[in-house]
Design a protein around this motif. Structure first.
Motif, PDB file in Angstrom:
ATOM      1  N   ILE A   1      44.580  35.948  43.696  1.00  0.00           N
ATOM      2  CA  ILE A   1      43.226  36.244  44.152  1.00  0.00           C
ATOM      3  C   ILE A   1      43.063  35.689  45.563  1.00  0.00           C
ATOM      4  CG2 ILE A   1      40.748  35.767  43.800  1.00  0.00           C
ATOM      5  CD1 ILE A   1      41.787  37.585  41.675  1.00  0.00           C
ATOM      6  N   ALA A   2      42.350  36.432  46.421  1.00  0.00           N
ATOM      7  CA  ALA A   2      41.935  35.905  47.720  1.00  0.00           C
ATOM      8  C   ALA A   2      40.465  35.530  47.640  1.00  0.00           C
ATOM      9  CB  ALA A   2      42.144  36.949  48.810  1.00  0.00           C
ATOM     10  N   PHE A   3      40.102  34.436  48.293  1.00  0.00           N
ATOM     11  CA  PHE A   3      38.732  33.923  48.232  1.00  0.00           C
ATOM     12  C   PHE A   3      38.208  33.823  49.657  1.00  0.00           C
ATOM     13  CE2 PHE A   3      36.167  30.652  45.493  1.00  0.00           C
ATOM     14  CZ  PHE A   3      34.982  31.220  45.920  1.00  0.00           C
ATOM     15  N   VAL A   4      37.103  34.506  49.956  1.00  0.00           N
ATOM     16  CA  VAL A   4      36.416  34.401  51.244  1.00  0.00           C
ATOM     17  C   VAL A   4      35.085  33.717  50.962  1.00  0.00           C
ATOM     18  CG1 VAL A   4      35.432  35.647  53.204  1.00  0.00           C
ATOM     19  CG2 VAL A   4      37.542  36.479  52.119  1.00  0.00           C
TER      20      VAL A   4
ATOM     21  N   PRO B   1      43.144  41.445  44.897  1.00  0.00           N
ATOM     22  CA  PRO B   1      41.693  41.452  44.680  1.00  0.00           C
ATOM     23  C   PRO B   1      41.016  40.295  45.400  1.00  0.00           C
ATOM     24  CG  PRO B   1      42.876  41.816  42.619  1.00  0.00           C
ATOM     25  CD  PRO B   1      43.899  41.411  43.638  1.00  0.00           C
ATOM     26  N   VAL B   2      39.761  40.526  45.812  1.00  0.00           N
ATOM     27  CA  VAL B   2      39.050  39.578  46.663  1.00  0.00           C
ATOM     28  C   VAL B   2      37.755  39.117  46.007  1.00  0.00           C
ATOM     29  CG1 VAL B   2      37.894  39.262  48.892  1.00  0.00           C
ATOM     30  CG2 VAL B   2      39.963  40.630  48.760  1.00  0.00           C
ATOM     31  N   ILE B   3      37.509  37.828  46.095  1.00  0.00           N
ATOM     32  CA  ILE B   3      36.184  37.278  45.833  1.00  0.00           C
ATOM     33  C   ILE B   3      35.611  36.883  47.190  1.00  0.00           C
ATOM     34  CG2 ILE B   3      34.856  35.438  44.737  1.00  0.00           C
ATOM     35  CD1 ILE B   3      37.183  35.152  42.719  1.00  0.00           C
ATOM     36  N   SER B   4      34.442  37.430  47.538  1.00  0.00           N
ATOM     37  CA  SER B   4      33.843  37.136  48.841  1.00  0.00           C
ATOM     38  C   SER B   4      32.362  36.841  48.681  1.00  0.00           C
ATOM     39  CB  SER B   4      34.016  38.319  49.799  1.00  0.00           C
ATOM     40  OG  SER B   4      33.324  38.078  51.020  1.00  0.00           O
TER      41      SER B   4
ATOM     42  N   GLU C   1      30.308  45.464  53.049  1.00  0.00           N
ATOM     43  CA  GLU C   1      30.764  46.773  53.525  1.00  0.00           C
ATOM     44  C   GLU C   1      32.253  46.969  53.257  1.00  0.00           C
ATOM     45  OE1 GLU C   1      29.377  47.714  57.607  1.00  0.00           O
ATOM     46  OE2 GLU C   1      28.152  45.898  57.425  1.00  0.00           O
ATOM     47  N   THR C   2      32.998  45.889  53.151  1.00  0.00           N
ATOM     48  CA  THR C   2      34.450  46.008  53.020  1.00  0.00           C
ATOM     49  C   THR C   2      34.944  45.809  51.596  1.00  0.00           C
ATOM     50  OG1 THR C   2      34.771  43.672  53.609  1.00  0.00           O
ATOM     51  CG2 THR C   2      34.831  45.262  55.401  1.00  0.00           C
ATOM     52  N   VAL C   3      34.209  45.037  50.804  1.00  0.00           N
ATOM     53  CA  VAL C   3      34.602  44.782  49.416  1.00  0.00           C
ATOM     54  C   VAL C   3      33.697  45.602  48.498  1.00  0.00           C
ATOM     55  CG1 VAL C   3      34.861  43.046  47.608  1.00  0.00           C
ATOM     56  CG2 VAL C   3      35.368  42.447  49.992  1.00  0.00           C
ATOM     57  N   LEU C   4      34.287  46.467  47.699  1.00  0.00           N
ATOM     58  CA  LEU C   4      33.506  47.300  46.784  1.00  0.00           C
ATOM     59  C   LEU C   4      33.248  46.530  45.493  1.00  0.00           C
ATOM     60  CD1 LEU C   4      35.297  50.754  47.210  1.00  0.00           C
ATOM     61  CD2 LEU C   4      33.265  49.893  48.403  1.00  0.00           C
TER      62      LEU C   4
ATOM     63  N   THR D   1      36.754  46.710  43.967  1.00  0.00           N
ATOM     64  CA  THR D   1      37.978  46.203  44.601  1.00  0.00           C
ATOM     65  C   THR D   1      37.942  44.685  44.690  1.00  0.00           C
ATOM     66  OG1 THR D   1      37.088  46.339  46.862  1.00  0.00           O
ATOM     67  CG2 THR D   1      38.188  48.310  45.981  1.00  0.00           C
ATOM     68  N   GLY D   2      36.845  44.104  44.212  1.00  0.00           N
ATOM     69  CA  GLY D   2      36.698  42.658  44.227  1.00  0.00           C
ATOM     70  C   GLY D   2      35.349  42.259  43.685  1.00  0.00           C
ATOM     71  N   TRP D   3      34.919  41.041  44.029  1.00  0.00           N
ATOM     72  CA  TRP D   3      33.660  40.481  43.560  1.00  0.00           C
ATOM     73  C   TRP D   3      32.877  39.938  44.746  1.00  0.00           C
ATOM     74  CZ3 TRP D   3      38.294  40.250  41.282  1.00  0.00           C
ATOM     75  CH2 TRP D   3      38.406  40.588  39.923  1.00  0.00           C
ATOM     76  N   LEU D   4      31.558  40.069  44.704  1.00  0.00           N
ATOM     77  CA  LEU D   4      30.680  39.503  45.718  1.00  0.00           C
ATOM     78  C   LEU D   4      29.807  38.438  45.072  1.00  0.00           C
ATOM     79  CD1 LEU D   4      29.651  42.795  47.562  1.00  0.00           C
ATOM     80  CD2 LEU D   4      31.173  41.008  48.436  1.00  0.00           C
ATOM     81  N   VAL D   5      29.735  37.281  45.732  1.00  0.00           N
ATOM     82  CA  VAL D   5      29.019  36.137  45.177  1.00  0.00           C
ATOM     83  C   VAL D   5      28.080  35.552  46.231  1.00  0.00           C
ATOM     84  CG1 VAL D   5      30.817  35.545  43.503  1.00  0.00           C
ATOM     85  CG2 VAL D   5      30.935  34.602  45.817  1.00  0.00           C
TER      86      VAL D   5
END
Length: 403
Positions: free
Chosen positions: A283-286, A307-310, A318-321, A332-336
């Motif tokens: 996992i990538a974390f932003v 997959p990304v958590i941002s 806009e970049t992570v669905l 395509t990832g998670w928004l928090v």
């Protein structure tokens, strides 16, 4: 200049940026230089140089060493005269500024030489007081202003009343040749894992960003403390330079020690092979707690099918669905929410509980999304279209035919 631009055979584009050390703006300058050369033009970059200078030369760009990093007002005026002189001598057809202080010099030079002036608004600059607002405003004074996300474009419109017709949203590009899971060898991945001391049976959560408070490393450590007893095969890698912020780095080390996370959270410094780093990661974390103007790490991770958590501020939405923008089956990832450690914990546990097939499906969607929306090729083509619009040339077509 008085030249007839309709029939230009070799347009000359001059970009100016303080240094060619590291970063998104610097990389974009090189990528656009490459596109200009490939389209039959000439690409000049005024800069104080840096570690990426050789890369500029390798794509056919011409570096002119120039005191572009100065913020001294008197030197900025002198720089304006010097840029005008260079522009006339080298038959420059358009000036493109990518940073505020040199943009003032470039704007003055462009107006004196009667040349089109383009700016790229790369970051969401702080505006505390009238003087800072005026200083920043130069990035909205281009004949065309390139914004690196819709979020950035809306900031430009709100702050400076820049009309929509002068703004072009051109997302940062990801080099899909370099950021391609198919070309990152198992040896490259193993080399990094070994360097970081990660065992074969451990999974990596990667946070790739320079060490600065707003990038949220402290929150990542806090989240790691929450899940350490629930997911025992997971390590957190904080990759990035301190860039002189030694006190901040020490504070992170103290936080790791005080929470007993020495074996779980690791500061590994600058990483040259970022594609392999994302390939090595589960996992990538932003975790940025201030808005990202674009958020390169989120896009690059997705290109590597990681997959990304941002956090859900700035451009990453806009970049992570992720829901509610898309169905959960299309994510395509998670928004928090930024700084919400409870949310970080629950989303990390959800992401780390995915089976291999489910994770691979999200990763494949993520790569397709980046290929469609955020390729370097698309960024180059759309930027050349801006130049064409102002110069009445056809660089975009020539460039596209060479793809």
């Amino acid at each position: 200049m008085g030249r007839e631009l309709m029939g230009l055979k070799r347009p000359t584009i001059l970009q100016i940026i303080p240094e060619l050390a590291t970063g998104g703006a610097e990389l974009s300058a090189i990528e656009i230089a490459a596109a200009v050369v490939r389209a039959g033009g000439r690409a000049i970059v005024l800069s104080e140089g840096g570690r990426m200078a050789d890369r500029l030369a390798s794509v056919g760009g011409e570096l002119v060493i120039f005191p572009a990093a100065t913020k001294n007002p008197m030197k900025l005026l002198a720089n304006a005269t010097a840029i005008e002189r260079i522009a006339r001598k080298e038959n420059v057809d358009l000036i493109h500024a990518r940073s505020r202080a040199p943009a003032w010099s470039a704007l003055i030079a462009a107006r004196r030489a009667k040349l089109p002036f383009v700016t790229t608004y790369h970051g969401i600059y702080n505006e505390k007081g009238r003087a800072k607002r005026l200083y920043n405003s130069v990035m909205a004074r281009g004949d065309i202003v390139i914004a690196n996300s819709r979020y950035t474009a809306d900031i430009v419109k709100k702050r400076y009343a820049t009309p929509e017709e002068r703004i072009r949203v051109i997302y940062r590009g990801v080099d899909l040749d370099a950021f391609d899971p198919a070309v990152v060898s198992a040896e490259r991945v193993k080399k990094l894992r070994d360097k970081w001391g990660v065992a074969d049976d451990q999974r990596i959560v990667l946070h790739a960003a320079r060490l600065t408070k707003w990038k949220g490393q402290g929150d990542v450590i806090a989240a790691a403390a929450r899940i350490r007893d629930k997911v025992r095969d997971c390590v957190f890698i904080l990759a990035g330079d301190a860039q002189g912020r030694d006190d901040y780095r020490q504070g992170l080390l103290d936080q790791i020690a005080s929470t007993g996370l020495e074996g779980i959270v690791r500061l590994v410094g600058h990483v040259d092979d970022i594609p392999a780093a994302f390939s090595a990661s589960h996992i990538a974390f932003v975790a940025s707690n201030e808005p990202e103007a674009f958020g390169r790490a989120a896009a690059e991770a997705q290109a590597m099918a990681c997959p990304v958590i941002s956090t859900n501020i700035g451009a990453p939405p806009e970049t992570v669905l992720a829901p509610p923008r898309v169905a959960a089956s299309d994510r395509t990832g998670w928004l928090v929410a930024p700084g919400d450690i409870d949310n970080y914990e629950s989303v990390l546990l959800e992401a780390l509980s995915l089976g291999d097939a489910a994770r691979a499906e999200i990763g494949a969607r993520a790569r397709r999304h980046v290929m469609e929306m955020f390729s370097t090729f698309k960024m180059q083509r759309l930027t050349l279209a801006v130049y064409d619009e102002l110069l009445k040339t056809s660089m975009q077509l020539t460039f596209a035919r060479g793809n």
